[in-house]
Design an enzyme around this catalytic site. Sequence first.
Site, PDB file in Angstrom:
ATOM      1  N   ASP A  57     -11.605   2.319   4.263  1.00 53.04           N
ATOM      2  CA  ASP A  57     -11.873   0.884   4.158  1.00 53.04           C
ATOM      3  C   ASP A  57     -13.373   0.597   4.078  1.00 53.04           C
ATOM      4  OD1 ASP A  57      -9.728  -0.784   3.813  1.00 53.04           O
ATOM      5  OD2 ASP A  57      -9.309  -1.052   5.942  1.00 53.04           O
ATOM      6  N   LYS A  70       0.825  -1.201   0.000  1.00 57.02           N
ATOM      7  CA  LYS A  70       0.000   0.000   0.000  1.00 57.02           C
ATOM      8  C   LYS A  70       0.862   1.256   0.000  1.00 57.02           C
ATOM      9  CE  LYS A  70      -3.710  -2.534   2.281  1.00 57.02           C
ATOM     10  NZ  LYS A  70      -4.293  -2.973   3.553  1.00 57.02           N
ATOM     11  N   GLN A 106      -4.747  -2.240   9.727  1.00 57.60           N
ATOM     12  CA  GLN A 106      -4.431  -3.499   9.060  1.00 57.60           C
ATOM     13  C   GLN A 106      -4.868  -4.687   9.914  1.00 57.60           C
ATOM     14  OE1 GLN A 106      -3.110  -3.941   5.908  1.00 57.60           O
ATOM     15  NE2 GLN A 106      -3.634  -6.075   6.299  1.00 57.60           N
TER      16      GLN A 106
END
Length: 289
Positions: A120, A53, A97
Amino acid sequence: MSAQIIDGKAVAAAQRDRIAAEVADLTAAGVQPGLAAVLVGDDPASHVYVGMKEKDCAAVGMRSLGARLPSDVTQETLHAEIDRLNEDPQVHGIIVQMPLPDHLDEVAAQDRIAPEKDVDGLHPHSQGQLMRGVPTYVPATPLGCQVLLEHYDIPLSGANVVIVGRSTLVGRPLAMLLSRKGVDATVTCCHSRTKDLAAHTRGADIVIMAVGVARMLTADMVREGAVVIDVGITRGEDGKLVGDVDFDGVAEVAGWITPVPGGVGPMTRAMLLENTLRAARTQSGQPSS
């Protein structure tokens, strides 16, 4: 093989090129989009994902920020770090994460993210907006699936879509995304308790597999000419990555199919960048291009 390949790598590359151009324009206007990843512990796979990322951000000109916390961090300290990022004007998007260490509450951590920075798409506000048909941030994998289908001009309006998997990360939001007004697919969401799964998948125009069971969907479960999207990814005994679809067999029957790797995975990464760009525009009051 009769099926045409849905090339996620190529579509994702085109998406990144577009995003990079828009990031350059936004940065020239004084706003450089910033994505922060909160990484807890030493899980090797998580470190790889966050590293990817960070590279993606660099490739499109975004600022990559974040935090690295030890595996024994407390919930309170984790929340304090998320609060810090919520208050940082250089941070427009935040991801935590997963997975987190067992002693930490993943849902509480996700809910701590400010809704306007929830790139997200897992905050209750984001999920509620999607349920209402006016999505703010959609989880990257479902969004990537929709963009792939639209890129290849695969009709969604009125299509019979069967999604196998009901997770909050993929199955459920994808069902809401494709069934909302304006997209208008007819969606069936199957799962481990579904009776006669093959009867559902054989009747589908589009089958989307998202369960993480290697080669679960076989050729006899797919009608001729159907579109097959494989979200699953598993490392086989030989070390190779495989999806939820028995690719070689199903490709002889389907009309369109995504490979693993190279299908949905690259789109997930690209759509996270898209969400971050959108967040930066919204928070800075800049109009969409």
